[in-house]
Scaffold this motif. Structure first.
Motif, PDB file in Angstrom:
ATOM      1  N   GLY A 113       0.792  -1.375   0.114  1.00  0.00           N
ATOM      2  CA  GLY A 113       0.108   0.070  -0.081  1.00  0.00           C
ATOM      3  C   GLY A 113       0.903   1.264   0.086  1.00  0.00           C
ATOM      4  O   GLY A 113       1.706   1.424  -0.778  1.00  0.00           O
ATOM      5  N   GLY A 114       0.362   2.068   0.696  1.00  0.00           N
ATOM      6  CA  GLY A 114       0.993   3.560   0.946  1.00  0.00           C
ATOM      7  C   GLY A 114       2.485   3.558   1.236  1.00  0.00           C
ATOM      8  O   GLY A 114       3.224   4.260   0.564  1.00  0.00           O
ATOM      9  N   ARG A 129       4.375   2.861  -2.010  1.00  0.00           N
ATOM     10  CA  ARG A 129       4.121   3.825  -2.941  1.00  0.00           C
ATOM     11  C   ARG A 129       5.076   4.961  -2.468  1.00  0.00           C
ATOM     12  O   ARG A 129       6.037   5.629  -3.234  1.00  0.00           O
ATOM     13  CB  ARG A 129       2.764   4.156  -2.894  1.00  0.00           C
ATOM     14  CG  ARG A 129       2.471   5.717  -3.670  1.00  0.00           C
ATOM     15  CD  ARG A 129       1.119   6.282  -3.118  1.00  0.00           C
ATOM     16  NE  ARG A 129       1.247   6.861  -1.743  1.00  0.00           N
ATOM     17  CZ  ARG A 129       0.391   6.798  -0.817  1.00  0.00           C
ATOM     18  NH1 ARG A 129      -0.849   6.223  -1.033  1.00  0.00           N
ATOM     19  NH2 ARG A 129       0.369   7.466   0.431  1.00  0.00           N
ATOM     20  N   ASP A 130       5.254   5.449  -1.158  1.00  0.00           N
ATOM     21  CA  ASP A 130       5.835   6.452  -0.732  1.00  0.00           C
ATOM     22  C   ASP A 130       7.356   6.083  -0.816  1.00  0.00           C
ATOM     23  O   ASP A 130       8.267   7.043  -0.954  1.00  0.00           O
ATOM     24  CB  ASP A 130       5.529   6.923   0.582  1.00  0.00           C
ATOM     25  CG  ASP A 130       4.216   7.625   0.591  1.00  0.00           C
ATOM     26  OD1 ASP A 130       3.674   8.136  -0.535  1.00  0.00           O
ATOM     27  OD2 ASP A 130       3.323   7.710   1.666  1.00  0.00           O
ATOM     28  N   ASP A 182       3.543   4.900   8.512  1.00  0.00           N
ATOM     29  CA  ASP A 182       2.419   3.807   8.773  1.00  0.00           C
ATOM     30  C   ASP A 182       2.876   2.666   8.009  1.00  0.00           C
ATOM     31  O   ASP A 182       2.932   2.549   6.680  1.00  0.00           O
ATOM     32  CB  ASP A 182       0.974   4.208   8.284  1.00  0.00           C
ATOM     33  CG  ASP A 182       0.618   5.399   9.098  1.00  0.00           C
ATOM     34  OD1 ASP A 182       0.998   5.308  10.258  1.00  0.00           O
ATOM     35  OD2 ASP A 182      -0.120   6.476   8.420  1.00  0.00           O
ATOM     36  N   ASP A 216       2.139  -0.851   6.594  1.00  0.00           N
ATOM     37  CA  ASP A 216       1.157  -2.046   6.468  1.00  0.00           C
ATOM     38  C   ASP A 216       1.507  -3.293   6.054  1.00  0.00           C
ATOM     39  O   ASP A 216       2.359  -3.388   5.050  1.00  0.00           O
ATOM     40  CB  ASP A 216       0.132  -1.301   5.410  1.00  0.00           C
ATOM     41  CG  ASP A 216      -1.078  -0.449   5.725  1.00  0.00           C
ATOM     42  OD1 ASP A 216      -1.398  -0.665   6.870  1.00  0.00           O
ATOM     43  OD2 ASP A 216      -1.160   0.478   5.096  1.00  0.00           O
ATOM     44  N   ARG A 260      -7.522  -3.592  -4.075  1.00  0.00           N
ATOM     45  CA  ARG A 260      -7.044  -2.195  -3.653  1.00  0.00           C
ATOM     46  C   ARG A 260      -7.637  -0.840  -4.406  1.00  0.00           C
ATOM     47  O   ARG A 260      -8.199  -1.431  -5.349  1.00  0.00           O
ATOM     48  CB  ARG A 260      -5.676  -2.268  -3.523  1.00  0.00           C
ATOM     49  CG  ARG A 260      -5.196  -2.985  -1.969  1.00  0.00           C
ATOM     50  CD  ARG A 260      -3.769  -3.040  -1.877  1.00  0.00           C
ATOM     51  NE  ARG A 260      -3.695  -4.046  -0.798  1.00  0.00           N
ATOM     52  CZ  ARG A 260      -3.760  -3.705   0.410  1.00  0.00           C
ATOM     53  NH1 ARG A 260      -3.568  -2.227   0.921  1.00  0.00           N
ATOM     54  NH2 ARG A 260      -3.563  -4.469   1.551  1.00  0.00           N
ATOM     55  N   ASN A 296      -1.435   2.304  -5.330  1.00  0.00           N
ATOM     56  CA  ASN A 296      -1.331   1.535  -3.831  1.00  0.00           C
ATOM     57  C   ASN A 296      -1.268   0.043  -3.917  1.00  0.00           C
ATOM     58  O   ASN A 296      -1.736  -0.596  -3.040  1.00  0.00           O
ATOM     59  CB  ASN A 296      -2.516   2.218  -3.321  1.00  0.00           C
ATOM     60  CG  ASN A 296      -2.377   3.428  -2.892  1.00  0.00           C
ATOM     61  OD1 ASN A 296      -1.548   4.138  -2.809  1.00  0.00           O
ATOM     62  ND2 ASN A 296      -3.811   4.145  -2.521  1.00  0.00           N
ATOM     63  N   ASP A 304     -17.198   0.472  -3.804  1.00  0.00           N
ATOM     64  CA  ASP A 304     -16.803   1.403  -2.789  1.00  0.00           C
ATOM     65  C   ASP A 304     -16.738   2.822  -3.199  1.00  0.00           C
ATOM     66  O   ASP A 304     -15.579   3.499  -3.684  1.00  0.00           O
ATOM     67  CB  ASP A 304     -15.453   0.974  -1.876  1.00  0.00           C
ATOM     68  CG  ASP A 304     -15.181   1.907  -0.831  1.00  0.00           C
ATOM     69  OD1 ASP A 304     -15.850   2.962  -0.533  1.00  0.00           O
ATOM     70  OD2 ASP A 304     -13.819   1.744  -0.156  1.00  0.00           O
ATOM     71  N   SER A 314     -16.482   5.543  -1.769  1.00  0.00           N
ATOM     72  CA  SER A 314     -15.640   6.660  -1.097  1.00  0.00           C
ATOM     73  C   SER A 314     -14.315   6.690  -1.520  1.00  0.00           C
ATOM     74  O   SER A 314     -13.765   7.428  -1.257  1.00  0.00           O
ATOM     75  CB  SER A 314     -15.533   6.016   0.399  1.00  0.00           C
ATOM     76  OG  SER A 314     -14.719   4.922   0.753  1.00  0.00           O
ATOM     77  N   ARG A 355      -8.088  12.976  -3.375  1.00  0.00           N
ATOM     78  CA  ARG A 355      -7.104  13.231  -2.155  1.00  0.00           C
ATOM     79  C   ARG A 355      -5.854  13.355  -2.657  1.00  0.00           C
ATOM     80  O   ARG A 355      -4.744  14.096  -2.680  1.00  0.00           O
ATOM     81  CB  ARG A 355      -7.305  12.488  -1.006  1.00  0.00           C
ATOM     82  CG  ARG A 355      -6.032  12.504   0.190  1.00  0.00           C
ATOM     83  CD  ARG A 355      -6.424  12.002   1.505  1.00  0.00           C
ATOM     84  NE  ARG A 355      -7.211  11.085   1.601  1.00  0.00           N
ATOM     85  CZ  ARG A 355      -6.529  10.037   2.149  1.00  0.00           C
ATOM     86  NH1 ARG A 355      -5.052  10.046   2.287  1.00  0.00           N
ATOM     87  NH2 ARG A 355      -7.003   8.966   2.125  1.00  0.00           N
ATOM     88  N   PHE A 356      -5.515  12.151  -3.333  1.00  0.00           N
ATOM     89  CA  PHE A 356      -4.283  11.725  -3.839  1.00  0.00           C
ATOM     90  C   PHE A 356      -3.656  12.373  -4.990  1.00  0.00           C
ATOM     91  O   PHE A 356      -2.407  12.899  -4.871  1.00  0.00           O
ATOM     92  CB  PHE A 356      -4.002  10.079  -4.307  1.00  0.00           C
ATOM     93  CG  PHE A 356      -4.007   9.214  -3.114  1.00  0.00           C
ATOM     94  CD1 PHE A 356      -3.385   9.234  -1.910  1.00  0.00           C
ATOM     95  CD2 PHE A 356      -4.985   8.314  -2.985  1.00  0.00           C
ATOM     96  CE1 PHE A 356      -3.336   8.500  -1.014  1.00  0.00           C
ATOM     97  CE2 PHE A 356      -5.148   7.294  -1.996  1.00  0.00           C
ATOM     98  CZ  PHE A 356      -4.129   7.335  -0.829  1.00  0.00           C
TER      99      PHE A 356
END
Ligand code: ATP
Length: 406
Positions: free
Chosen positions: A17-18, A21-22, A31, A33, A105, A110, A150, A152, A159-160
């Protein structure tokens, strides 16, 4: 360490995930994961024991969090298959593999993983050409029904896009437009909407994302009482900038005073809506009772206070304090955002920076020393002295004592 603990149990462990990516973008991300092919909860227990930390499990979702003594947090999930019985339903869970996990995902950027088992440590796992999207700075869903599953995720895409300066791909933009036209906003996803909206409103600069939300006609879904285009572009553009300026101003005061920025923006966006529309918004998106009451109180108190401040240009400091003292910082910054008159802004800012901290030098103990008996009059005297201080009638404890003994 994580890879070794997993290997001992014959599990595969991946960072996902993030974090991945980062890492590829060379940006810090604290964070972590982890996805486990095996039993994520047993693994979390073993890892917590190995690292001397604690763990918390969530049996239903087969997830866990390992909390280290230094505050570092590792989220652990079990590679799993989710069945969506109907759009936006909550998932049911079953054991499965990393590829299925990644395919579920939100966006390709991500959906990469890095192997952590010692033999293959550091290997990038990229089934869907994700790295190339990351290089091209595009945000793409993994399949056409993604927003149906989903909705949302639409908020996440925005946001991204705005946070990282990426672009939502034309195909994904079309899918967003379809989802909006089809009004695909199921009940079960409502809580996720609000939590995603809060993340947007807590970003350093949420205005471009809000602009994007309005471009996708999502204001009409969030705030149906607002006429979307006219109000968002003209009036909201201006007061939202004022809200952002108030928040930055407050941060630069270095007061270390926590402020829930999302509330300032939400109150600002809903500044022209009556209280019951705010309450309906909170209910529809399942906001907690505590936050709902807080927002309601701030709105009522602020809208009343701003009226009072607007009317009187020559208020004494003690009157400004009386008008603002029951309002919390989120409300005060909201008031700064919507205040049009300079004298109102000035009154609020002097309250935030100095007036609210001002206290008389004389204390209850001093009053006892002066022969007063403690009782309800104490508070009256101290309040009187505070007001004298605020209005410049007493500048020292000697002058205050004089006032009391007079
Ligand atoms: P941030 O830096 O903002 O924390 P993040 O990508 O780590 O970004 P999280 O919300 O912490 O965001 O989610 C972690 C990962 O979980 C994401 O990278 C994504 O792969 C996955 N994820 C989160 N929310 C969803 C969702 N609604 N649908 C599908 N996958 C999701």
């Amino acid at each position: 360490t994580i890879g070794e603990v997993a290997q001992k149990r014959d599990y595969n462990a991946y960072a996902v995930g993030g974090f991945v990516r980062d890492l590829l973008l060379k940006k810090p991300n604290f964070d972590l994961d982890i996805v486990i092919e095996g039993d994520g909860i047993l693994f979390a227990k073993a890892l917590a024991a190995h690292l001397g930390g604690r763990y918390r499990k969530h049996e239903r979702f087969k997830t866990a969090v390992v909390l280290m003594k230094n505050g570092f947090k590792i989220d652990i999930a079990t590679a799993r298959l989710e069945y969506y019985e109907y759009p936006a339903a909550m998932p049911t869970v079953e054991l499965s593999s990393i590829k299925l996990d990644l395919s579920r995902r939100d966006f390709t950027i991500n959906a990469m993983a890095i192997q952590l088992n010692p033999a293959r440590f550091g290997t990038l796992i990229d089934f869907f050409n994700c790295q190339s999207d990351l290089k091209k700075k595009v945000i793409k869903v993994l399949h056409n029904l993604s927003f149906v599953e989903d909705p949302s995720r639409i908020f996440r895409a925005i946001r991204f896009e705005k946070r990282m300066g990426f672009q939502i791909s034309p195909h994904t933009r079309r899918l967003i437009n379809n989802a909006v036209t089809m009004k695909l906003f199921g009940k079960a996803a409502d809580m996720r909407f609000l939590s995603e909206l809060k993340i947007i409103l807590s970003e350093e600069n949420p205005l471009p994302a809000l602009q994007r939300l309005s471009e996708f006609n999502l204001f009409q879904f969030l705030w149906p009482d607002l006429r979307p285009h006219y109000k968002v572009d003209r009036r909201y553009g201006h007061i939202l900038i004022q809200a952002q300026m108030a928040i930055s101003w407050h941060r630069l005061l270095y007061l270390d005073e926590p402020c829930q920025n999302w509330m300032v923006y939400l109150l600002t966006i809903m500044s022209r809506s009556p209280v019951d529309i705010l309450l309906r918004f909170c209910k529809r998106f399942e906001e907690t009772q505590k936050n709902t009451n807080y927002l309601r109180d701030q709105k009522i108190l602020c809208d009343r206070a701003i009226h009072t401040l607007r009317r009187d240009r020559r208020m004494k400091n003690s009157e400004i304090v009386a008008c603002l003292e029951s309002i919390q910082i989120e409300g005060l910054l909201y008031m700064m955002a919507i205040a049009r008159k300079n004298h109102v802004k000035k009154a609020i800012s002097s309250y935030v920076t100095t007036l609210r901290e001002l206290k008389p030098a004389v204390t209850g103990k001093d009053l006892i020393a002066l022969g007063y008996t403690p009782g309800p009059r104490f508070k009256k005297i101290l309040d009187y002295l505070k007001n004298c201080r605020l209005d410049g009638l007493a500048a020292s404890s000697e002058q205050e004592i004089l006032l009391v003994t007079k």
